[in-house]
Enzyme design. Structure first.
Site, mmCIF file in Angstrom:
data_model
loop_
_atom_site.group_PDB
_atom_site.id
_atom_site.type_symbol
_atom_site.label_atom_id
_atom_site.label_comp_id
_atom_site.label_asym_id
_atom_site.label_seq_id
_atom_site.Cartn_x
_atom_site.Cartn_y
_atom_site.Cartn_z
ATOM 1 N N SER A 239 0.853 -1.186 0.000
ATOM 2 C CA SER A 239 0.000 0.000 0.000
ATOM 3 C C SER A 239 0.885 1.230 0.000
ATOM 4 O O SER A 239 2.018 1.194 0.513
ATOM 5 C CB SER A 239 -0.900 0.025 1.245
ATOM 6 O OG SER A 239 -1.542 1.280 1.393
ATOM 7 N N TYR B 19 -2.056 -0.801 10.291
ATOM 8 C CA TYR B 19 -2.101 -1.088 8.858
ATOM 9 C C TYR B 19 -0.823 -0.621 8.165
ATOM 10 O O TYR B 19 -0.180 -1.379 7.431
ATOM 11 C CB TYR B 19 -3.319 -0.390 8.244
ATOM 12 C CG TYR B 19 -3.458 -0.562 6.749
ATOM 13 C CD1 TYR B 19 -4.057 -1.700 6.221
ATOM 14 C CD2 TYR B 19 -3.016 0.434 5.880
ATOM 15 C CE1 TYR B 19 -4.204 -1.849 4.854
ATOM 16 C CE2 TYR B 19 -3.156 0.294 4.510
ATOM 17 C CZ TYR B 19 -3.752 -0.852 4.001
ATOM 18 O OH TYR B 19 -3.890 -1.003 2.645
#
Length: 257
Positions: A147, A160
């Site tokens: 990501s 995350y």
């Protein structure tokens, strides 16, 4: 003479988190490039929908394997089934992931464990299984879906972002260790795409405006725009590429103030 092949004809891939969103798009894209695809996630119904999409537009073989990818035993079962039924394994896409958006001071131990196990532990265990098989069978490709959040800091994403940054570093280390076996390990780092995971966030007009304002291309991504980079990294077109993270972010990561 100099145009490399993007065809995946005759190859077999495992895609985790293939039931929805980015994972589904990647699975269909791999099939369209000629690849047989093993579809892995917890939910059989979602996998059936992905398989039906593949059957509607390709002649690729699909293998539906419901599994909890945080379980070492279930991951081992996935790889045993694919290598037995398909006869080979050329590509692993570690796409399964999740997020629980929480300010850092409010993160619980359960949240930490859940996100780390899903985003990082599962990717390593699957890569380990794939690496062992590929070492013994002449090489292969491992593609981690990281990501942009592993590259830059995002609010309320401490767990995350930490897992995605670790996934980028894991990509480099595995590429370093396994290059000698002709195993190429790379990652793709998306920014915002409209998926079941992001739908609620992106329905907030103010939040969407902040995302678009932060993105030089002034829009969120379309799912097919993740597929091309994955096909590149899975194909012979990227034969001399390993240990890299390709950010598919509309330029967000270069944004300055």
């Amino acid at each position: 003479m100099y145009l490399p092949s993007f065809s995946l004809q005759g190859r077999t891939a495992i895609v985790t988190g293939a039931g929805r969103g980015i994972g589904r798009a990647i699975a269909v894209g791999l099939a369209e490039a000629g690849c047989d695809v093993a579809l892995v996630s917890r939910t059989s119904a979602d996998l059936e929908e992905t398989a039906e999409l593949i059957r509607s537009c390709t002649k690729a073989q699909t293998y539906i394997i419901p599994a909890d990818i945080t379980s070492k035993e279930e991951i081992a079962h996935v790889f045993a089934k694919v290598t037995r039924d398909a006869g080979n394994l050329d590509i692993l896409v570690n796409n399964a992931g999740m997020n629980i958006r929480t300010p850092a001071l409010e993160v619980t131990e359960d949240q930490w464990d859940t996100i780390v196990q899903t985003n990082l532990k599962s990717a390593f265990m699957a890569s380990q299984q794939a690496g062992q098989y590929m070492k013994e069978h002449g090489g292969g490709r491992i593609i981690n879906i990281s990501s942009v959040g592993g590259h830059v800091a995002l609010r309320t994403g401490v767990v995350y972002g930490s897992t995605k940054a670790a996934l980028i570093q894991m990509t480099k280390i595995l590429a370093l260790e396994w290059g000698q076996y002709d195993i190429r390990v790379n990652s793709v780092g998306p920014w915002y795409f409209r998926t079941p995971l992001t739908e609620k966030l992106l329905s907030d007009e103010q939040y969407m405006k902040e995302i678009v304002d932060r993105t030089p291309l002034r829009r969120i991504g379309q799912l097919e725009e993740v597929v091309g980079p994955v096909i590149f990294l899975a194909s012979d077109a990227s034969n001399y590429v390993t240990g890299q993270t390709l950010l598919v972010d509309g330029g967000m990561s270069i944004y300055g103030f």
